[in-house]
Design a protein around this motif. Sequence first.
Motif, short mmCIF file in Angstrom:
data_model
loop_
_atom_site.label_atom_id
_atom_site.label_comp_id
_atom_site.label_asym_id
_atom_site.label_seq_id
_atom_site.Cartn_x
_atom_site.Cartn_y
_atom_site.Cartn_z
N VAL A 28 0.73 -1.59 0.26
CA VAL A 28 -0.24 0.15 -0.22
C VAL A 28 0.73 1.82 -0.06
CG1 VAL A 28 -1.92 -1.03 1.26
CG2 VAL A 28 -0.45 0.08 1.87
N ILE A 82 2.02 1.80 -3.29
CA ILE A 82 0.71 2.47 -5.00
C ILE A 82 -0.29 3.66 -3.89
CG2 ILE A 82 -1.70 2.10 -4.78
CD1 ILE A 82 -1.18 -0.46 -4.26
N VAL A 89 0.46 7.04 -6.40
CA VAL A 89 -0.31 8.00 -6.46
C VAL A 89 -0.77 9.25 -6.50
CG1 VAL A 89 -2.85 8.17 -6.40
CG2 VAL A 89 -2.36 5.78 -6.83
N ASP A 106 -8.94 6.56 -24.07
CA ASP A 106 -7.60 5.22 -23.71
C ASP A 106 -6.61 4.03 -24.10
OD1 ASP A 106 -9.09 4.26 -26.13
OD2 ASP A 106 -11.24 3.90 -25.49
N ASN A 107 -6.08 3.83 -23.58
CA ASN A 107 -5.45 3.19 -24.47
C ASN A 107 -5.05 1.51 -23.92
OD1 ASN A 107 -2.78 1.95 -24.31
ND2 ASN A 107 -1.99 4.04 -24.46
N LEU A 153 -2.58 -0.37 -21.64
CA LEU A 153 -2.13 0.28 -20.56
C LEU A 153 -3.77 -0.46 -19.09
CD1 LEU A 153 -0.65 2.46 -19.27
CD2 LEU A 153 -1.91 4.18 -19.79
N GLU A 154 -4.49 -0.29 -19.67
CA GLU A 154 -5.84 -0.51 -19.33
C GLU A 154 -5.62 -2.07 -18.16
OE1 GLU A 154 -10.16 1.15 -20.33
OE2 GLU A 154 -8.36 2.22 -21.94
N TRP A 179 -3.79 -1.80 -15.55
CA TRP A 179 -3.68 -2.05 -14.57
C TRP A 179 -4.81 -2.81 -14.47
CZ3 TRP A 179 -3.70 3.79 -16.81
CH2 TRP A 179 -4.87 3.88 -17.44
N THR A 180 -5.64 -3.21 -14.23
CA THR A 180 -7.00 -4.66 -14.34
C THR A 180 -6.04 -5.60 -13.76
OG1 THR A 180 -7.87 -3.65 -15.75
CG2 THR A 180 -7.99 -5.70 -14.87
N PRO A 229 -3.51 -5.14 -10.07
CA PRO A 229 -4.08 -5.34 -8.96
C PRO A 229 -5.14 -6.57 -8.82
CG PRO A 229 -4.31 -2.73 -10.14
CD PRO A 229 -3.78 -3.59 -10.96
N THR A 230 -5.21 -7.62 -9.63
CA THR A 230 -5.77 -9.03 -9.61
C THR A 230 -4.61 -9.51 -9.12
OG1 THR A 230 -7.39 -8.45 -11.60
CG2 THR A 230 -7.01 -10.09 -11.09
N VAL A 276 -3.88 -8.64 -5.05
CA VAL A 276 -5.04 -9.08 -4.21
C VAL A 276 -5.01 -10.50 -4.16
CG1 VAL A 276 -6.72 -7.02 -4.23
CG2 VAL A 276 -7.08 -8.81 -5.70
N MET A 277 -5.12 -10.63 -5.38
CA MET A 277 -4.89 -12.66 -5.59
C MET A 277 -3.91 -13.30 -4.57
SD MET A 277 -7.18 -14.10 -6.27
CE MET A 277 -9.10 -13.09 -7.06
N VAL A 291 -2.78 -11.55 -2.48
CA VAL A 291 -2.36 -11.16 -0.59
C VAL A 291 -4.01 -12.03 0.12
CG1 VAL A 291 -3.92 -9.32 1.12
CG2 VAL A 291 -1.99 -8.99 -0.57
N PHE A 322 -11.03 9.74 -19.35
CA PHE A 322 -9.96 8.33 -19.48
C PHE A 322 -10.92 6.89 -19.19
CE2 PHE A 322 -6.88 4.64 -20.00
CZ PHE A 322 -5.74 5.13 -20.99
N GLY A 323 -11.08 6.49 -20.40
CA GLY A 323 -11.19 5.14 -20.39
C GLY A 323 -12.98 5.01 -19.81
N VAL A 351 -10.11 -4.40 -7.68
CA VAL A 351 -9.67 -3.95 -9.16
C VAL A 351 -10.63 -3.14 -9.31
CG1 VAL A 351 -9.46 -5.71 -10.77
CG2 VAL A 351 -8.94 -6.42 -8.98
N LEU A 381 -6.77 1.71 0.20
CA LEU A 381 -5.46 0.91 0.41
C LEU A 381 -6.26 0.60 2.43
CD1 LEU A 381 -2.52 3.09 -0.85
CD2 LEU A 381 -4.05 1.19 -1.81
#
Lengths: 355, 554
Positions: free
Chosen positions: A52, A55, A59, A85-86, A89-90, A93-94, A97-98, A101-102, A104, B286-287, B332, B371
Amino acid sequence: MKIQKIIQITAVFSLIIAASLWYSQNHGLLPVQAAEEAVLYDNLFNALIAIVTAIFLLVQGFIIYSMIRFRRRKGDDTDGIALHDNFVLEIVWTAIPTILVMWVGIYSFDVYTSMKGTDFMSMPMAHHHSPISAEQIANLAMPAAMADTLPSQPEIDSQQAPSGQLVADSSLPLVIDVSAMRYAWIFTYPGTEIVTSEMHVPVGRKVKLNLNAQDVNHAFWVPQFRLKQDTIPGITTNMEFTPNKLGEYPIICAELCGGYHGGMRTTITVQTPTEYDSWLKEEAEVASNSPQTLAFRQVLKDPTQMSDREFLTEQAQAMRIDKDLPTEIHDHIDRMNHHHMHEMASYLTSATSTN
Amino acid sequence: MTQVIERISATQPPEPSSDTTHWREYFSFSTDHKVIGIQYLVTTFGFYLLGGLMASVIRAELATPDTDLVSSDLYNGLFTVHATVMIFLWIVPAVTGGFGNYLVPLMIGARDMAFPKLNAVAFWIIPPAGALLLSSFFFGAPSTGWTAYPPLSILTDQHVGQAIWIFSIILLGTSSILAAVNFVVTIFSMRMPGMDFFSMPLFCWAILSASGLVLIATPVLAGAMILLGFDLLAGTNFFNPTGGGDPVVYQHLFWFYSHPAVYVMILPVFGIISEILPVHSRKPIFGYKAIAFSSVFICILGLVVWAHHMFTSGTPDWLRIFFMIATLLVAVPTGIKVFSWLATLWGGKLRLESPLLFAIGFVSMFVVGGLSGVMLGSVPVDIHLHDTYFIVAHFHYVLFGGSVFGIYAGFYHWFPKMVGRMLNEFWGKVHFVLTFVGFNLCFLPMHLLGLQGMPRRVAQYDPQFANINVICSIGAFILAISTFPFLFNAAWSWFYGPKAVDNPWNALTLEWTTSSPPHPHNWIGEPVLATGPYDYGVPMDEFEEESMFTGTID
Ligand SMILES: [Cu+2]
């Protein structure tokens, strides 16, 4: 140009990761570790702090950088780039984190099963929604009886030594019954006459608590053990820990239970086995000579020995005591620094006799 | 309450032919969605101030380790009513009823909501329900926490206060359901020709998701409240273990609503942020689809994570593991939103004025709450931290650092549209700085308090925590002060602020195509859908890809 950029980005990321790792080992946010469970907990906690923090820095750093770098200059009324969009990149960042968290989740599950801060055995009962009868409570108090209905749980609790044996086999868990009532904790050591308002345990030996509440929900929390368990009237919950550091630690009620919830605290003393044995002897002597203890035990009668009617009457009484005489009890509790057993017991005796 | 009813029957519906909104309409049973939206915002802001007052008393009490300012029963009453007011009378109605009512029809090019009378009824439930809740202070305020766990809530000494609390929750839940039905129908059936779901502003997606949650979850809360009321008043034993009831069942029912309630409070604010960031960064969101679908995904996941509030309640192990995984997964779609917002800032021309400052403040503070939420999702971590000040810190970062910052961003952004006058920017910045500093000073140290061993909902605490609590109380004091620049700014600008043009921010969503404030029928002619909601920006091919990253844009 491009290589320079890559170097810069790599440098920033390495710095963030280094800072996060350093912080995760030096945050000093947690109190002392006084149980083996706390060691497992802190490793998990530190790993999470590293994630954390990274991150957080990423951020917040990004935000501050953007606010400076992309702030609108005076007189500039044009728009930014039409970046909608990109896809790559998307996905990144999906996916990251997946995966995080898995990881974790798996790590937490692992720590959870090795901590076993709460007993698997009692769990099938805790969500049993039928009315709670004394028979069920009896079952709860005797997990061994459940063993055959739960083939997946090979552990047989009947091996437990009675906690009160003065020369206890320290390889077996020490069992203590915990009863919570507004606003005190009462500890009974099965197999002995001992009823106390402060808990004593020997260092290095596994302790199993059977927790019960007399009136409303409470929660048994020892921050230095990183463990907490709600106590719920009509349901026995369990908790296990192995204290590994001598000292006196607070036992704190963590579930709102009324006006003096904040004052519902006592202590747990982790002693060397020798000190613990002499404490046991002392207490046993006090207990056998004290009439109050008997009155005290009356309130805490073993539910497994009672009929439905008796059990429910006890419960109702315990609640009414509290409801009818709140101010007196509150004043009384206020005067006590530690809820001393004898005061408490004599108080409860007088309270019960008025009913 | 009677006063309100008189007012309702004494007032005639607004004259449809007038082309400005008469001030008296704001005090009437108006069916104009814009009037209702403002009624919601002003009323709920009033409740917010009252809830804040209670918070100030709570923090004053906690400035010292002993119970020395208010009695411990009153203290418990204060935090119970504080939470209830902030959730049910401030954030939920402000973000759904307030912003939702004002903006949804304007954004989709509709003249009003689908059921205008129902809309007014939903609003007019709130003032009497709020007055009812506050009246409980005269009878002994409910003092069992906003969670009202039995058996405590059944055995409480404040029987009357507890009963009042149950009734007002049922009323407010009803209001919330009525509003949600209206949003769903409006968004599904009243979009202007040419606007499909994917050219709808993201705020509408957020309101749609939040309304779905309200419709699924709130009836369960109502059920729990009715059963609890019977236990309290009629001596039944649904949750009372003395008569064979199960207090843990209540916790399941309660959290089945109350966890999704967090998303009801935050999803519309996500929507507000998704509107404000593009306008003030001068860039497309974005998105778009990722943000829209992540709202729906959060909504679905949000329904299956409730038992993470009960990790220490004696929940079965398999359930704990299931709820842990589901809870962690919420990170997520939430992360997708946060990263998309950050990418929206990247390469923009950030107009760093109050709306954007609060919006960026939202992202920054919400990330902290998110977080700590991931940490709490882990069962072992939660077992230590449950019911401690760490939780208090966590949910204030989500609901104040998140929702309230977002609501303020929305105020600054849409005030010119709603009122037709501009807010003062200097006092807006003062407001932002004071809020940001006060908020962090108040709530950041609470993480440490919880980790070190201070439980929540206590009036007296271990003296070792005294110093940190003083810092928190100073922060709370600054936070209380921070409200004044806003109040005076809003009140003064409402009457004397410089007139706002129709589209002061050069925004592209439909509400900016009408006058400020809008005509009672929203548009004098037909609204025109000229562009998509986020078609800002200079086309990509006019930029060198490289220049984006090397700083030669300007
Ligand atoms: Cu308690």
